[in-house]
Design an enzyme around this catalytic site. Sequence first.
Site, mmCIF file in Angstrom:
data_model
loop_
_atom_site.group_PDB
_atom_site.id
_atom_site.type_symbol
_atom_site.label_atom_id
_atom_site.label_comp_id
_atom_site.label_asym_id
_atom_site.label_seq_id
_atom_site.Cartn_x
_atom_site.Cartn_y
_atom_site.Cartn_z
ATOM 1 N N PRO B 177 -62.405 3.667 29.404
ATOM 2 C CG PRO B 177 -63.569 5.699 29.418
ATOM 3 C CD PRO B 177 -62.215 5.115 29.657
ATOM 4 C CB CYS B 178 -62.230 3.029 24.548
ATOM 5 S SG CYS B 178 -62.408 3.960 23.018
ATOM 6 N N GLY B 179 -64.095 0.612 25.428
ATOM 7 C CA GLY B 179 -64.874 -0.518 24.929
ATOM 8 C C GLY B 179 -66.114 -0.838 25.729
#
Lengths: 365, 231
Positions: B177-179
């Site tokens: 999910p980081c970006g």
Amino acid sequence: MDSKGGGTEAQKFVWEGAIPLQIHLHDSEVTTLPNPPPALILAPRLGYLPLLVPKIKPFFSNSLPPGVDTVWFEYKGLPLKWYIPTGVLFDLLCAEAERPWNLTVHFRGYPGNILTPCEGVDSVKWSFINALKEAAYIINGNCKNIMNMSQSDQADLWHSVLNGNMEAYLRVSSKLKLGTIGDDYSLKLNSTSKSRQRTSDTDATAPIRTGRIPVRLYIRSINEDIDDLEDAPIVDSWDKISYINRPVEIWGEGKCFTLYNAVKALLPELFADKHLLTDNVSKAEMEDGQQSEEISSLRSPEEGGETSTEHAGSPLDTAEIKFLRIQGIEPKMEIPFGWVVNNLMNPEHYLHICVYIKVVEPITI
Amino acid sequence: MINISSWDGTLSAAEFYVAACAFSELWKKFNLALPQWSWIPSSKRPGIPFNHVEGYLSMENVILPSFEQEDYQGDDLMEKEEYSCSNVDEFIDDAILVQNYCHEVNHYDFHIVYSTSYRVPVLYFRAYRSDGQTLLSDKIEKDIPPNSAKLLMKSKWTFITQEEHPQLNRPWYTLHPCGTTDWMKLLLTNEDSVGQDGVASEKYMVSWFSVVGQVFGLKIPFEMLGNIGTL
């Protein structure tokens, strides 16, 4: 609390904490006679089991059957999740501390349906960095500070964890500006109480912060009345442990936010209103003939269901917290949460809390 | 409503529930040749009844739309049985395009779970053969469009990773999910159809899936994106 210096007493205690392990090679993998003796090793609380493999393998390499190693550990039949810090596994799975802790190591037959793959030290490193990114995201609303770490800083950080070097860790991690929590009696609450809009502090000292705190909660239910923790039923499946990875939002302007407040925020249903509690507990006791412990213990109301209809809304006790463990200790619930986090968190900036609850089967009429 | 001017790309848990319900309704309405999404309520707390709004979206038993595979690898021992239906020898010439019906069909389960840490939805998926056997990433790579496969190979740790499913306690694959917040901000703040008050939570999931689904070749019809608010 000086994060540039040597750390607090409590932090030293945590970083030096270690679990003595006695590691046995699984019978099915022993190809020599006599069986190799178990390996005795001190495992740092803040470390991870796969990191011990280079030290353990020499004890057993002569006995192993031919093939490629896929190392995994097991306690009383339960494959151990390698990404959970060793100290947490111990606090959670050994209701009564077992010293040394007897574990079984396997070099074959990795249970891929239960455990995510682990390819050695690199997997652990990446899991650690990802957890750190997640913590940074929770605290700052982004993980830029982690992404922007220089290669040498990242290496230093990881090595400090590998080697259990607290001073080195504190030096590097202070650059991450993940802040410390003000543990004064009265917390100054940021007016937006949301950390996502905070810009990084250029001040040399670590900024005081409030807002969201990374917490990982592990709940073990004990469904029976036991006198001695030693008699607690063993955990034979991870389905018996509830894992809650949820940040705690600190609130309460001018009030002290305690460990109690934090746990209540994560498990609100386990905390009944005190007034409701005293009244209805005594009624429930009489009506249902249920055994109950002291009123001050924490209970949960059941949602309708089996409660007798004469007491509409009176809670029937179904679950209560027996105790909590953080870094092997049972802190008092009144301790300011800020202190708990600053002193007892793990290097990836997560506070791991093991909660033992007793679930009472509701009496069906 | 999400206030667009100060929006950081995230969603609250309550907004996620609203968005997820709206998304599954819209999906049903468009009747794509894909299974329906269902909301699975769940809680992580033992002995305590859960609140219906806690849970995740699930779409199971999906067969991904096929795309042209120019260099089909005939090296899987288990799949040799299937080759006989096209009357081809055991040793298949790589240049031949193999019909889809001879290719072992893989099934995908997709779960959309809310992350309280990142405050965004996260996609979890797993793949399995018709007989139920779980597939590993090397087989999954063959099912996904080549661009995604390249990304998958380049960045093993930060694109698709294997993680424990937060509700089911088993290893699943996940899109990290980081970006997410970065591209969600881009997507939604450029929308012409942003109303005066901001963006409805309902729009979030459709926009999110329009990006995430592409990894698997699942494309959302353009009309679906424009259709929010007409449910």
